[in-house]
Enzyme design. Structure first.
Site, PDB file in Angstrom:
ATOM      1  N   GLU A 177       4.808   4.108  34.464  1.00 26.51           N
ATOM      2  CA  GLU A 177       4.278   5.369  34.991  1.00 26.51           C
ATOM      3  C   GLU A 177       4.665   6.570  34.118  1.00 26.51           C
ATOM      4  OE1 GLU A 177       5.702   6.360  38.938  1.00 26.51           O
ATOM      5  OE2 GLU A 177       4.340   8.037  39.138  1.00 26.51           O
ATOM      6  N   LYS A 219       0.425   3.062  35.386  1.00 26.90           N
ATOM      7  CA  LYS A 219       0.271   4.040  36.486  1.00 26.90           C
ATOM      8  C   LYS A 219       0.250   5.448  35.886  1.00 26.90           C
ATOM      9  CE  LYS A 219       2.460   5.689  40.743  1.00 26.90           C
ATOM     10  NZ  LYS A 219       3.170   5.326  41.973  1.00 26.90           N
TER      11      LYS A 219
HETATM   12  C1  5MM Z   1       4.452  10.855  40.920  1.00 26.02           C
HETATM   13  O1  5MM Z   1       5.104  10.220  41.967  1.00 26.02           O
HETATM   14  C2  5MM Z   1       4.745   8.877  42.224  1.00 26.02           C
HETATM   15  C3  5MM Z   1       3.394   8.776  42.869  1.00 26.02           C
HETATM   16  O2  5MM Z   1       3.386   9.614  44.002  1.00 26.02           O
HETATM   17  P1  5MM Z   1       2.188  10.625  44.222  1.00 26.02           P
HETATM   18  O3  5MM Z   1       0.974   9.764  44.447  1.00 26.02           O
HETATM   19  O4  5MM Z   1       2.591  11.403  45.454  1.00 26.02           O
HETATM   20  O5  5MM Z   1       2.080  11.478  42.995  1.00 26.02           O
HETATM   21  C4  5MM Z   1       5.805   8.266  43.162  1.00 26.02           C
HETATM   22  O6  5MM Z   1       5.735   6.872  43.141  1.00 26.02           O
HETATM   23  C5  5MM Z   1       7.171   8.728  42.749  1.00 26.02           C
HETATM   24  O7  5MM Z   1       7.495   8.159  41.533  1.00 26.02           O
HETATM   25  C6  5MM Z   1       8.115   8.321  43.860  1.00 26.02           C
HETATM   26  O8  5MM Z   1       7.775   9.033  45.026  1.00 26.02           O
HETATM   27  C7  5MM Z   1       9.574   8.528  43.491  1.00 26.02           C
HETATM   28  O9  5MM Z   1       9.785   9.865  43.200  1.00 26.02           O
HETATM   29  P2  5MM Z   1      11.297  10.403  43.080  1.00 26.02           P
HETATM   30  O10 5MM Z   1      11.129  11.675  42.294  1.00 26.02           O
HETATM   31  O11 5MM Z   1      11.757  10.668  44.472  1.00 26.02           O
HETATM   32  O12 5MM Z   1      12.101   9.350  42.390  1.00 26.02           O
END
Ligand code: 5MM
Length: 341
Positions: A177, A219
């Site tokens: 990602e 991703k």
């Molecule tokens: C970008 O964040 C990821 C996808 O979420 P969205 O669809 O809301 O953009 C998400 O998987 C993110 O990596 C996780 O929520 C973990 O985030 P943190 O910052 O809490 O590690």
């Protein structure tokens, strides 16, 4: 590493027009979202919320895999059933976020580098013994007139590739990602240029680190204008810019691309994914799917508000977004689906 097994798992994650549910918010992120809605920021409240998600009836019809965080993968339903087992029973593959967060990058003001490689081999062994079949690592790339720097792109790409190699060594599919952020006033063209450079660098590093491209999922962000950019392109323009960028930078060997939502509304994320699948149906070598967190969860969280009596209505809202995104993968999503809900 069993290449066939990795490829099979990767294809299962994007099969049958399903997608991933990212429910791997770290405790600080989850607490921040709870605080905004007046929900207590406790281990028990986070557990209750995650139980609500994994027990949503019919979720497995729309969701192929769920990404958990370290706290959640160790938790159980109130009746003692491990969340991993509950997911498996409804045909959802368990994944685990293994990065330890994006930290300020030394010598690079305004930029972040993701940490978590130390001890990763041992953590992957533990998670795979707990039933995880795939994992996720997120790199964060900020954009403005002068950013991102080459140093930031390269450091994050190398970390992503080293993570992916360790993950495949353990027999787990890496979800890679690299997120180019929406924050700022940059144009869609600027996001496109940065996203292409980041993806090209990531795939270069994946090649150097001997990562099997057929056993991974990408991703990425969609190609979007910054949130503060005065020009906000149409759904079709975003779809064209995003898929053309991916066609230039992502090898055909990759089985699936599952977008993050990045702060878009649920409706807009579905509409844009739908337009991509509709307009490029027979021209894409990979499956184009979703791995949303906010764009699937937000309405459910706003209904739940920490109250057990709201759980059923919250589950319906969650399922509604999952259903819309499965339709978007087919190019069959339309706004009437929102009104009918
Ligand atoms: C970008 O964040 C990821 C996808 O979420 P969205 O669809 O809301 O953009 C998400 O998987 C993110 O990596 C996780 O929520 C973990 O985030 P943190 O910052 O809490 O590690």
């Amino acid at each position: 590493m069993n290449a066939e097994e990795l490829n099979r798992t990767a294809r299962m994650l994007v099969t049958d027009h399903k997608g991933l549910l990212a429910m791997d918010e770290s405790n600080p992120t989850c607490n921040k979202r709870f605080a905004r809605l007046g929900i207590p920021q406790t281990v028990e409240a986070r557990r209750d919320y995650r139980e609500l998600i994994v027990t949503t009836p019919s979720l497995g019809e729309y969701i192929s895999g769920a990404i958990l965080c370290d706290e959640t993968i160790r938790q159980t339903k109130k009746d003692g059933t491990p969340f991993v087992q509950a997911l498996t029973e409804v045909g959802i593959i368990t994944g685990i976020k293994v990065d330890t967060g994006a930290k300020d990058m030394a010598g690079h003001p305004g930029e972040m580098v993701t940490e978590g490689l130390d001890g990763l081999r041992d953590r992957l062994r533990e998670f795979s013994q707990m039933g995880a079949h795939f994992s996720k690592w997120r790199a964060v790339i900020a954009v403005n007139d002068r950013l991102p720097s080459r140093g930031c792109i390269e450091a994050n790409a190398q970390a992503l590739a080293r993570y992916a190699a360790l993950c495949q060594e353990r027999g787990m599919v890496p979800v890679i990602e690299p997120e180019v952020l929406m924050d700022g006033d940059h144009t869609l063209q600027r996001c496109c240029d940065v996203t292409e450079e980041v993806l090209r660098t990531v795939f270069d590093q994946l090649y150097r680190q001997s990562v099997n491209l057929q056993g991974m999922i990408l991703k990425p962000n969609m190609v979007l204008p910054g949130l503060m950019c005065p020009t906000q392109e149409s759904v079709d323009e975003v779809a064209d810019a995003t898929v053309n960028c991916l066609l230039r930078a992502v090898p055909a060997a990759v089985p699936g691309i599952a977008f993050l939502s990045g702060g878009q509304s649920g409706e807009l994320a579905s509409a844009r994914l739908n337009a991509m699948n509709l307009r490029f149906k027979s021209r894409m070598p990979w499956e184009l799917a979703f791995s949303f967190s906010r764009a699937i969860q937000q309405p459910a969280l706003e209904i739940w508000l920490g109250q057990g009596t709201n759980a059923t209505a919250a589950q319906s809202a969650l399922l509604q977004r999952a259903r819309c995104n499965k339709a978007a993968r087919r190019g069959e999503y339309c706004t009437a689906m929102e009104i009918d809900s």
